[in-house]
Design an enzyme around this catalytic site. Sequence first.
Site, PDB file in Angstrom:
ATOM      1  N   HIS A 116       4.810  21.451 -36.250  1.00  0.00           N
ATOM      2  CA  HIS A 116       5.072  21.350 -34.807  1.00  0.00           C
ATOM      3  C   HIS A 116       6.413  21.985 -34.483  1.00  0.00           C
ATOM      4  CE1 HIS A 116       7.118  17.861 -36.563  1.00  0.00           C
ATOM      5  NE2 HIS A 116       7.947  17.931 -35.529  1.00  0.00           N
ATOM      6  N   HIS A 120       9.858  21.662 -31.463  1.00  0.00           N
ATOM      7  CA  HIS A 120      10.473  20.974 -30.323  1.00  0.00           C
ATOM      8  C   HIS A 120      11.114  22.074 -29.479  1.00  0.00           C
ATOM      9  CE1 HIS A 120       9.981  17.380 -32.737  1.00  0.00           C
ATOM     10  NE2 HIS A 120      10.757  17.874 -33.671  1.00  0.00           N
ATOM     11  N   GLU A 167      16.842  19.940 -34.388  1.00  0.00           N
ATOM     12  CA  GLU A 167      16.657  18.961 -35.459  1.00  0.00           C
ATOM     13  C   GLU A 167      17.341  19.435 -36.739  1.00  0.00           C
ATOM     14  OE1 GLU A 167      12.603  17.700 -35.865  1.00  0.00           O
ATOM     15  OE2 GLU A 167      13.108  16.195 -37.379  1.00  0.00           O
ATOM     16  N   HIS A 191       8.025  23.538 -37.858  1.00  0.00           N
ATOM     17  CA  HIS A 191       8.512  22.899 -39.090  1.00  0.00           C
ATOM     18  C   HIS A 191       7.557  21.808 -39.553  1.00  0.00           C
ATOM     19  CE1 HIS A 191      10.269  20.715 -35.698  1.00  0.00           C
ATOM     20  NE2 HIS A 191      10.346  19.630 -36.454  1.00  0.00           N
TER      21      HIS A 191
END
Length: 369
Positions: free
Chosen positions: A86, A88, A93, A131
């Site tokens: 997925h 973001h 992150e 990732h």
Amino acid sequence: MRFQISAAFAGLATTFVSSVAAVERLEVTVVPSHVRPYVVRAYTLPGVVVGTQIYRFPVTGPSSDNAFTLISTAAPASSELGVLPHTHLEHYENFYCLRGRYNLWAPKDGNNEGRVFSPGDYGAVPHNTTHTFQITDPFTEMVGVISPGGLEDLFYFLGTANISSKTHSPFVPDSNATMPGGDSAVISSLERFDVHAKLEYNPPMSFNENGTTGSSEPWHNGANKLAEDASTPFFVAKDYGPKYLAGDAKNGYSIVQPFITSIQSDGNFTEGTITLSQPQQGDSNVTWNLPGHTALEVVDGLVKVEIDGYPEVASLSIGDVVFVPAGKTFSFWAAAAFSKVLYVGQGDDTVDSRLMARAKTWDSPVFPA
Ligand SMILES: *[C@@H]1O[C@H](CO)[C@@H](O)[C@H](O)[C@H]1NC(C)=O
Ligand SMILES: *[C@@H]1O[C@H](CO)[C@@H](O)[C@H](O)[C@H]1NC(C)=O
Ligand SMILES: *[C@@H]1O[C@H](CO)[C@@H](O)[C@H](O)[C@H]1NC(C)=O
Ligand SMILES: *[C@@H]1O[C@H](CO)[C@@H](O)[C@H](O)[C@H]1NC(C)=O
Ligand SMILES: *[C@@H]1O[C@H](CO)[C@@H](O)[C@H](O)[C@H]1NC(C)=O
Ligand SMILES: *[C@@H]1O[C@H](CO)[C@@H](O)[C@H](O)[C@H]1NC(C)=O
């Protein structure tokens, strides 16, 4: 000061004390839902169960006014991915390995980057970077930093149970190590949490002898650089990144190893490690008072922390976290010969940037003998 006064009156008149704020303990067992200084101990927080993984949140959106979330993920090895691939779009992150081993993939722009992580390794997953990870050692702990804060809501949503262990076991020993860490229908429904499924991504499992896929960058066999912008994923193997030395033998050396500086975060946050020698004389604590919030997680040795207004001097060992709000005066120092903290600072005027401003470049992970 207020706390010292209320403590002084405590023995005199209990009726009076009840109308005055009690002395607030620095150490807590539940992360506060508002900004205040606190210390939490490794594995003592309630956890959220996601498959075989236990997620705990030493710093949350509410405890940091959404500056960042700090996550501990403790889990056994798994034959499956820990989460389906997925991206973001609004959260940066950061992955750090505290214990064990895991594989992290962060492909972008046609570079199919994967790494085998062992303790001390770091990976940056900027916005819009696909990732995924797989946990491969019997006791692995990933430390995640996510900017801005609040992404813990995703795990509260995904969690199938809350656990609070009497023994403070990092995870449940009998948990099902083959249970897949994600369901494609579920992950596709998480856009409101800024999770965008990339189910077409198939992570390559063919790691080369040095623990990488798709890369000509060194991994535990040469120096790693930080990205030159805020959108490129990158990896720093333990002690192979840039290093800066500040301090002296008497007051204690500090070696800063940055992962994220203002360049990689657009000035939103900084992250890295500070290795500390034990001061020879306790006569000159450096005190800090910063414009942004700070979190320190001990990753080696023993570290003492003192925060203005709190009578306790906290001793922190591996996995313990202290959170210090903006504008609070604090100091921290090593109480073991070789100690190290993972730091996270809000903004760009942070512990590490101030240390680096008065440091010299240094090419060893240890301080002068
Ligand atoms: C994310 O990256 C892809 C290319 O990998 C690009 O097509 C897309 O526009 C990007 N999305 C955003 C919101 O930047
Ligand atoms: C776990 O605790 C959170 C926060 O208290 C709560 O919102 C959530 O519903 C709980 N989850 C489960 C599965 O019980
Ligand atoms: C382990 O997970 C698999 C796959 O989800 C399931 O079929 C099996 O029943 C689980 N075993 C236990 C002991 O929970
Ligand atoms: C692995 O590292 C060694 C030592 O630096 C190097 O000689 C070798 O080419 C590397 N292998 C690959 C596949 O990159
Ligand atoms: C930094 O924060 C700003 C404001 O929230 C946001 O728009 C930007 O995308 C962030 N950049 C990074 C690299 O996190
Ligand atoms: C820092 O201050 C504390 C409390 O006053 C003291 O106990 C400690 O020895 C000091 N440490 C250093 C390194 O100065």
